[in-house]
Design a protein around this motif. Structure first.
Motif, PDB file in Angstrom:
ATOM      1  N   TYR A 134     -36.052 -47.518 -46.900  1.00 46.32           N
ATOM      2  CA  TYR A 134     -36.237 -47.486 -48.346  1.00 46.32           C
ATOM      3  C   TYR A 134     -35.002 -46.962 -49.067  1.00 46.32           C
ATOM      4  N   ILE A 135     -34.236 -46.087 -48.421  1.00 45.72           N
ATOM      5  CA  ILE A 135     -32.996 -45.620 -49.044  1.00 45.72           C
ATOM      6  C   ILE A 135     -31.974 -46.754 -49.131  1.00 45.72           C
ATOM      7  N   GLU A 136     -31.916 -47.586 -48.095  1.00 44.73           N
ATOM      8  CA  GLU A 136     -30.942 -48.679 -48.070  1.00 44.73           C
ATOM      9  C   GLU A 136     -31.428 -49.929 -48.784  1.00 44.73           C
ATOM     10  N   ASP A 137     -32.726 -50.026 -49.045  1.00 35.67           N
ATOM     11  CA  ASP A 137     -33.285 -51.223 -49.672  1.00 35.67           C
ATOM     12  C   ASP A 137     -32.866 -51.299 -51.136  1.00 35.67           C
TER      13      ASP A 137
ATOM     14  N   PRO B  53     -36.717 -52.586 -56.167  1.00 31.04           N
ATOM     15  CA  PRO B  53     -37.236 -51.464 -56.970  1.00 31.04           C
ATOM     16  C   PRO B  53     -38.243 -50.594 -56.226  1.00 31.04           C
TER      17      PRO B  53
ATOM     18  N   ARG C 195     -38.006 -49.223 -53.509  1.00 33.89           N
ATOM     19  CA  ARG C 195     -37.432 -48.250 -52.589  1.00 33.89           C
ATOM     20  C   ARG C 195     -37.721 -46.801 -53.018  1.00 33.89           C
ATOM     21  N   ILE C 196     -37.703 -46.553 -54.321  1.00 32.86           N
ATOM     22  CA  ILE C 196     -37.945 -45.178 -54.783  1.00 32.86           C
ATOM     23  C   ILE C 196     -39.396 -44.754 -54.563  1.00 32.86           C
ATOM     24  N   PRO C 197     -40.391 -45.559 -55.003  1.00 28.54           N
ATOM     25  CA  PRO C 197     -41.777 -45.182 -54.687  1.00 28.54           C
ATOM     26  C   PRO C 197     -42.023 -45.089 -53.188  1.00 28.54           C
TER      27      PRO C 197
ATOM     28  N   ALA D 226     -39.882 -44.221 -50.767  1.00 24.42           N
ATOM     29  CA  ALA D 226     -39.334 -42.978 -50.231  1.00 24.42           C
ATOM     30  C   ALA D 226     -40.173 -41.774 -50.656  1.00 24.42           C
ATOM     31  N   VAL D 227     -40.632 -41.779 -51.904  1.00 22.88           N
ATOM     32  CA  VAL D 227     -41.446 -40.672 -52.394  1.00 22.88           C
ATOM     33  C   VAL D 227     -42.779 -40.605 -51.648  1.00 22.88           C
TER      34      VAL D 227
END
Length: 259
Positions: free
Chosen positions: A41-44, A47, A49-51, A53-54
């Motif tokens: 998710y950090i490398e994706d 949009p 990726r942020i939800p 990772a959280v």
């Protein structure tokens, strides 16, 4: 499934070593299992990726909070329900990479639920994982393979959770037994003290009666009897001090660590 993110009043002292080791192992293994998902998710660039990772951080934090605290209570069962929502509700918009989070739900069913719920809940999650894998494009064999991968990753995590909780319970039980033993020692000490003081006081009283009966007699005999009474009083005082020192040396029986 082709996703590869799974395999992988006085100062209180710290918790006992075994408890701390178990909890540290839970944290380390949980982070290890979720690391590929974090990296994805950090490398994706999408949009989501942020939800993603959280939510991954929330899943790991919830498992650590539930797996590293005790004793087991009603809130742990609620934690399993919240974990189920975190695992399955975000799946439609986070996609296949979110599937790794099911390892934590599977481990929770084995490590946190009280009997007789772990095995039925584990079986229910296993069936759900097979259907989820097939819904994401796998054939039946692929779905079963994915379910096996989830179980293989979840069982060690659940085992670490059981180890940490068992160590905590053993130390808590030892502290409770120590408290009971200290209380029993205090009861025995009081009984011995009552017996000794009673016999000494009886002897002093008898000696006093002897002195009173001989007041009109020989003064030297009266002095001798009074000396014996003083000796008895000193002996009683010495024994009282000995019991007081023994009482002070008895441990409190309270646990001096936070578990």
């Amino acid at each position: 499934m082709t996703q590869t993110g799974v395999v992988g009043p006085k100062a209180v002292a710290r918790a006992p070593l075994e408890v701390r080791i178990g909890r540290a192992a839970i944290v380390a293994f949980a982070l290890y299992l979720m690391t590929p998902t974090f990296v994805h998710y950090i490398e994706d660039a999408r949009p989501a990726r942020i939800p993603g990772a959280v939510l991954a951080a929330v899943v790991v934090a919830l498992y650590i909070a539930a797996g590293c605290t005790g004793p087991r209570g009603p809130w742990h069962r609620w934690a399993v329900g919240v974990m189920a929502l975190l695992v399955y509700l975000p799946l439609p918009f986070l996609g296949e990479w979110w599937a790794a989070s099911s390892v934590f739900l599977t481990a929770m069913t084995l490590g946190l639920l009280p009997r007789p719920y772990p095995l039925p809940a584990f079986a229910l999650v296993a069936v759900a994982e097979t259907f989820k894998s097939m819904a994401l494009g796998d054939v039946l064999a692929g779905g079963l393979s994915w379910t096996l991968s989830v179980a293989v990753a979840a069982i060690p995590l659940a085992g670490l959770t059981h180890f940490a909780e068992t160590a905590r319970v053993l130390y808590a039980t030892r502290a409770e037994l120590a408290t009971v033993e200290v209380a029993a020692q205090r009861v025995r000490t009081v009984r011995e003290l009552e017996a000794i003081l009673g016999s000494r006081l009886d002897a002093i009283a008898e000696q006093g009666r002897t002195v009173l009966s001989g007041v009109d007699g020989d003064a030297a005999a009266v002095k001798t009897e009074l000396g014996r009474m003083l000796d008895m009083a000193r002996e009683a005082q010495t024994e009282m001090r000995g019991f007081a020192h023994r009482e002070q040396r008895l441990p409190s029986g309270k646990a001096d660590y936070q578990i």
